[in-house]
Design a protein around this motif. Structure first.
Motif, PDB file in Angstrom:
ATOM      1  N   LEU B 240       0.556  -1.496  -0.047  1.00 24.03           N
ATOM      2  CA  LEU B 240       0.044  -0.127   0.315  1.00 24.03           C
ATOM      3  C   LEU B 240       0.702   1.468  -0.243  1.00 24.03           C
ATOM      4  CD1 LEU B 240      -2.778  -0.970   2.887  1.00 24.03           C
ATOM      5  CD2 LEU B 240      -3.168  -0.479  -0.017  1.00 24.03           C
ATOM      6  N   LEU B 241       2.209   1.375   0.174  1.00 23.37           N
ATOM      7  CA  LEU B 241       3.146   2.119   0.236  1.00 23.37           C
ATOM      8  C   LEU B 241       3.747   1.553  -0.821  1.00 23.37           C
ATOM      9  CD1 LEU B 241       3.024   3.891   3.335  1.00 23.37           C
ATOM     10  CD2 LEU B 241       5.479   3.244   3.875  1.00 23.37           C
ATOM     11  N   ARG B 242       3.228   1.576  -2.595  1.00 15.65           N
ATOM     12  CA  ARG B 242       4.438   2.045  -3.000  1.00 15.65           C
ATOM     13  C   ARG B 242       4.150   2.885  -3.854  1.00 15.65           C
ATOM     14  NH1 ARG B 242       3.552  -2.800  -6.919  1.00 15.65           N
ATOM     15  NH2 ARG B 242       3.942  -1.697  -8.158  1.00 15.65           N
ATOM     16  N   PRO B 243       3.102   3.755  -3.844  1.00 17.53           N
ATOM     17  CA  PRO B 243       3.104   5.166  -4.409  1.00 17.53           C
ATOM     18  C   PRO B 243       3.359   5.962  -3.765  1.00 17.53           C
ATOM     19  CG  PRO B 243       0.273   4.031  -4.215  1.00 17.53           C
ATOM     20  CD  PRO B 243       1.312   2.962  -3.522  1.00 17.53           C
ATOM     21  N   VAL B 244       3.814   5.781  -2.757  1.00 15.51           N
ATOM     22  CA  VAL B 244       4.704   6.920  -1.635  1.00 15.51           C
ATOM     23  C   VAL B 244       5.803   6.354  -1.394  1.00 15.51           C
ATOM     24  CG1 VAL B 244       4.862   7.875   0.549  1.00 15.51           C
ATOM     25  CG2 VAL B 244       2.452   6.553   0.069  1.00 15.51           C
ATOM     26  N   SER B 245       6.348   5.212  -1.594  1.00 15.47           N
ATOM     27  CA  SER B 245       7.574   4.913  -1.984  1.00 15.47           C
ATOM     28  C   SER B 245       8.648   5.456  -3.413  1.00 15.47           C
ATOM     29  CB  SER B 245       7.157   3.881  -2.044  1.00 15.47           C
ATOM     30  OG  SER B 245       7.410   2.993  -0.810  1.00 15.47           O
ATOM     31  N   ALA B 246       7.309   5.938  -4.169  1.00 19.26           N
ATOM     32  CA  ALA B 246       8.027   6.253  -5.438  1.00 19.26           C
ATOM     33  C   ALA B 246       7.728   7.331  -5.404  1.00 19.26           C
ATOM     34  CB  ALA B 246       7.268   5.048  -6.741  1.00 19.26           C
ATOM     35  N   ILE B 247       7.169   8.143  -4.913  1.00 17.26           N
ATOM     36  CA  ILE B 247       7.606   9.445  -4.847  1.00 17.26           C
ATOM     37  C   ILE B 247       8.876   9.613  -3.815  1.00 17.26           C
ATOM     38  CG2 ILE B 247       7.144  11.971  -4.004  1.00 17.26           C
ATOM     39  CD1 ILE B 247       5.158  11.130  -6.051  1.00 17.26           C
ATOM     40  N   THR B 248       8.824   9.105  -3.073  1.00 16.07           N
ATOM     41  CA  THR B 248      10.463   9.232  -2.149  1.00 16.07           C
ATOM     42  C   THR B 248      11.564   9.735  -2.271  1.00 16.07           C
ATOM     43  OG1 THR B 248       8.786   8.938  -0.055  1.00 16.07           O
ATOM     44  CG2 THR B 248      10.789   9.175   0.048  1.00 16.07           C
ATOM     45  N   LEU B 249      10.922   7.565  -3.952  1.00 16.70           N
ATOM     46  CA  LEU B 249      12.611   7.491  -3.795  1.00 16.70           C
ATOM     47  C   LEU B 249      12.921   8.665  -5.397  1.00 16.70           C
ATOM     48  CD1 LEU B 249      12.862   4.094  -4.217  1.00 16.70           C
ATOM     49  CD2 LEU B 249      14.006   5.338  -2.946  1.00 16.70           C
ATOM     50  N   MET B 250      11.891   9.085  -6.466  1.00 13.78           N
ATOM     51  CA  MET B 250      12.163  10.213  -7.173  1.00 13.78           C
ATOM     52  C   MET B 250      12.722  11.391  -6.485  1.00 13.78           C
ATOM     53  SD  MET B 250      11.745   8.845  -9.563  1.00 13.78           S
ATOM     54  CE  MET B 250      11.581   7.284  -9.934  1.00 13.78           C
ATOM     55  N   LEU B 251      12.285  11.985  -5.990  1.00 11.87           N
ATOM     56  CA  LEU B 251      12.923  12.985  -4.924  1.00 11.87           C
ATOM     57  C   LEU B 251      13.712  13.134  -4.720  1.00 11.87           C
ATOM     58  CD1 LEU B 251       9.633  14.840  -3.151  1.00 11.87           C
ATOM     59  CD2 LEU B 251      10.744  15.565  -4.752  1.00 11.87           C
ATOM     60  N   GLY B 252      14.170  11.791  -3.887  1.00 14.35           N
ATOM     61  CA  GLY B 252      15.578  11.980  -3.358  1.00 14.35           C
ATOM     62  C   GLY B 252      16.274  11.678  -4.803  1.00 14.35           C
ATOM     63  N   MET B 253      16.406  11.040  -5.828  1.00 12.36           N
ATOM     64  CA  MET B 253      16.854  10.738  -6.678  1.00 12.36           C
ATOM     65  C   MET B 253      17.305  12.543  -7.151  1.00 12.36           C
ATOM     66  SD  MET B 253      17.109   8.373  -9.662  1.00 12.36           S
ATOM     67  CE  MET B 253      15.865   8.604 -10.641  1.00 12.36           C
ATOM     68  N   VAL B 254      16.657  13.115  -7.268  1.00 11.86           N
ATOM     69  CA  VAL B 254      16.745  14.379  -7.840  1.00 11.86           C
ATOM     70  C   VAL B 254      17.606  15.110  -6.752  1.00 11.86           C
ATOM     71  CG1 VAL B 254      15.503  16.514  -8.670  1.00 11.86           C
ATOM     72  CG2 VAL B 254      14.762  14.595  -9.133  1.00 11.86           C
ATOM     73  N   TYR B 255      17.428  15.306  -6.108  1.00  6.43           N
ATOM     74  CA  TYR B 255      17.928  15.677  -4.800  1.00  6.43           C
ATOM     75  C   TYR B 255      19.629  15.398  -4.542  1.00  6.43           C
ATOM     76  CZ  TYR B 255      13.765  17.910  -3.488  1.00  6.43           C
ATOM     77  OH  TYR B 255      12.490  18.910  -2.891  1.00  6.43           O
ATOM     78  N   THR B 256      19.278  14.283  -4.451  1.00  9.01           N
ATOM     79  CA  THR B 256      20.840  13.184  -4.581  1.00  9.01           C
ATOM     80  C   THR B 256      21.511  13.670  -5.568  1.00  9.01           C
ATOM     81  OG1 THR B 256      19.500  11.731  -3.081  1.00  9.01           O
ATOM     82  CG2 THR B 256      22.306  10.913  -3.661  1.00  9.01           C
ATOM     83  N   LEU B 257      20.919  13.345  -6.869  1.00  9.06           N
ATOM     84  CA  LEU B 257      22.188  14.110  -8.116  1.00  9.06           C
ATOM     85  C   LEU B 257      23.290  15.445  -7.773  1.00  9.06           C
ATOM     86  CD1 LEU B 257      20.114  12.467 -10.679  1.00  9.06           C
ATOM     87  CD2 LEU B 257      22.158  11.987 -10.534  1.00  9.06           C
TER      88      LEU B 257
END
Lengths: 273, 324
Positions: B240-257
């Motif tokens: 059930l957390l998959r949508p939130v997980s996807a957003i978290t990882l994507m945002l994290g990637m944008v920031y970490t790059l």
């Protein structure tokens, strides 16, 4: 195990995990009170026994100008961010401008641009306008970190203002600007607090723009004060850590007085309920 | 699907029915519309001007920098010759390029992996009800709120080879000292460790709020059916957390790059490029040397933009799909 014992065990685990997570913060505070001789001691002092305030004396004698610069830069950045983003949020949320979607998309993309890119572009611009190493130059650059986020927060928040409230104002003969100024803005207090908090914190913490656009002269912020300390050959770690502790005060104060706004700010725009 | 089609049909019918009455007042509405569009854009004017002057223009200047052969003189006085993609080709054939690319990817993905896994574990833990949970969760935000230069210099001090507390801890369990920041084998690991620490709160907060949105009745029902905590996590929370997980990882990637401060303050990308990424390399070229190389620096920066935009567009797609 009984239910209450289980809960108590969880609290204990939680405290231990938090202590582990915050150990670096403790270690920074510890080092800020330790004498230079003791800092190189093995084993290290786990608490600052026979501590010193030398680090903090160094902060007061050398870092005050940097701190006041940062305070000024932070407040001006907040002001600029609010002026640009609050009216835009109102328009995007309530006035349905044609082409507003394009602007919203541009803001999302803007958030993804690395600061180094902006720094190089700003460097070229500020050099030709003579605004390099000035407060206004750095304030403009710092505000670019906060503006896209601020517009998103304002838009989300103002969308939730009931239409009837605005209609009532129009019926009473208020123009759009009056409605914005005396109804929308006062109701949006929480959004204003959240935006101001983050804009200030980001400007206060900025190192990239400071080191590229404001690294000479008397207008440098506290991040550069710390950086110059680190760059010295005789690294005075207790002075560095004392400055770091002082530079962390705004973040700590904000966390204590405005924790719910902080959590709201992190989740806003990324998680929709 | 079916009910949505019906609603659509009904709304179309309503509109055609209302069309007759509307034609009288159409002209009045159109003039009102025009004035309201004017007002809407008046409120947007400051932002539009701001974006053009302080986003579009710096980006344009940056692009221009990357396409010309600038010297310090021509940087100030203008007149640098147009060289097309010469800067890009020089950068790609530079010995640092491969190293920086690998480091950028390693830094981003290793950071994300640990931040997300630890953030998830903590979010699940804090979602249980126990005393002090709210205040402890608030304290976890501290690393995220500290100025990066503070976190970076604190970690530099903790990882100091001679007097750092990390090496002291390793000594206690019988491991010899590691030259964290000065050994090329360890420099990248050092900055990744610091970056993971900084990113945990962000993941924790997002995932925690996601877990709060999961109806508690689901877990209660599973508990009645005798599911243990691990099964509940695997069968209920995680899916059930998959949508939130996807957003978290994507945002994290944008920031970490685009992370720059931590690496630059701890290692300056060194020793000998061991921890350099596109962000620090670009800064190094433009501002790190006595003789700035703005053209190549801007070129590296623009390659980073392309990477961030690709990640960002994926993020926007994910978010759109979830909003729909």
């Amino acid at each position: 195990m009984s239910k209450s014992a289980k809960r108590r065990a969880k609290t204990v685990i939680g405290v231990v995990l938090t202590a582990l997570m915050l150990f670096p913060v403790y270690w920074m505070i510890n080092a800020s009170f330790t004498t230079d001789a003791n800092l190189r001691k093995n084993p290290p002092n786990l608490i600052p026994i026979d501590g010193t305030l030398a680090g903090y004396r160094a902060v007061i004698s050398q870092q005050l100008p940097y701190l006041s610069n940062s305070l000024l830069i932070g407040m001006l950045t907040v002001a600029l961010t609010l002026v640009v983003s609050a009216p835009a949020g109102y328009s995007l949320a309530k006035l349905r401008p044609k082409g507003g979607g394009v602007l919203g998309f541009a803001l999302l993309v803007a958030q993804m641009i690395p600061a180094i890119i902006m720094a190089m572009g700003f460097y070229a611009i500020l050099l030709s306008t003579g605004w390099i190493n000035t407060v206004p130059g750095l304030v403009i650059a710092d505000s670019t970190i906060a503006v896209p986020f601020a517009v998103l927060i304002f838009t989300a928040f103002m969308s939730a203002i009931p239409e009837e409230l605005l209609q009532a104002a129009v019926t009473d003969g208020a123009g759009r600007f009056r409605t914005f100024w005396s109804i929308v803005l006062p109701v949006s207090r929480n959004a204003i607090v959240t935006v101001s908090l983050f804009a200030f914190l980001w400007a206060w913490s900025d190192f990239m723009f400071a080191s590229t656009l404001d690294s000479g002269g008397g207008n440098q912020p506290i991040t550069l004060g710390i950086y110059h300390y680190i760059g010295n050959n005789d690294q005075q770690w207790n002075a560095i850590m004392a400055t770091a502790v002082v530079a962390s005060i705004p973040a700590t104060v904000l966390l204590v007085i405005a924790q719910k706004y902080v959590a709201a700010g992190i989740t806003a725009g990324s998680v929709k309920d | 699907m079916n009910s949505r089609a019906q609603t659509l049909e009904r709304s179309v019918r309503d509109q055609s029915g209302a069309a007759k009455d509307a034609s009288d007042s159409a002209r009045a509405r159109r003039s009102r519309n025009r004035s309201s569009q004017l007002a809407a854009w008046a409120f947007l004017a400051p932002l539009t001007i701001y974006l053009l002057a302080f986003y579009a223009y710096p980006l344009y200047r940056n692009l221009d920098l990357s396409l010309r052969n600038y010297t310090v003189y021509s940087f100030v006085h203008g007149g640098a010759p147009f060289t097309g993609f010469a800067n890009y080709s020089a950068v790609i054939h530079d010995a640092t390029f491969a190293k920086a690319l690998i480091n950028t990817l390693l830094f981003t993905f290793v950071s994300l992996l640990f931040q997300f896994a630890i953030g998830m574990a903590l979010a699940v833990f804090f979602a249980q009800h126990f005393r002090l949970s709210p205040i402890l969760r608030a304290l976890f935000l501290v690393p995220w709120l500290l100025p990066l230069i503070v976190s970076a210099s604190t970690w530099a001090w903790m990882l100091d080879s001679g007097s750092g507390v990390v090496n002291y801890g390793l000594h206690l369990i019988g491991i010899g000292p590691v030259n964290w920041l000065t050994d090329p084998h360890w420099a990248l690991a050092s900055v990744i460790i610091a970056n993971i620490w900084i990113g945990i709160p962000f993941n924790l907060v997002l995932l925690y709020s996601g877990i709060q949105a999961i109806p508690s009745t689901l877990n209660e029902a599973a508990a009645i059916d005798g599911a243990n905590s691990w099964t509940k996590f695997r069968r209920i929370t995680f899916p059930l957390l998959r949508p939130v997980s996807a957003i978290t990882l994507m945002l994290g990637m944008v920031y970490t790059l685009k992370v720059f401060d931590i690496i630059w303050i701890m290692t300056k990308g060194g020793p000998v490029d061991a921890s350099t990424t596109f962000a620090t390399w670009s800064y190094q070229l433009g501002f790190g040397n006595l003789l700035p190389e703005f053209g190549p620096g801007a070129a590296v920066g623009n390659l980073l933009v392309v990477m961030a935009l690709v990640a960002g567009l994926v993020y926007i797609r994910v978010q759109r799909r979830q909003a729909a």
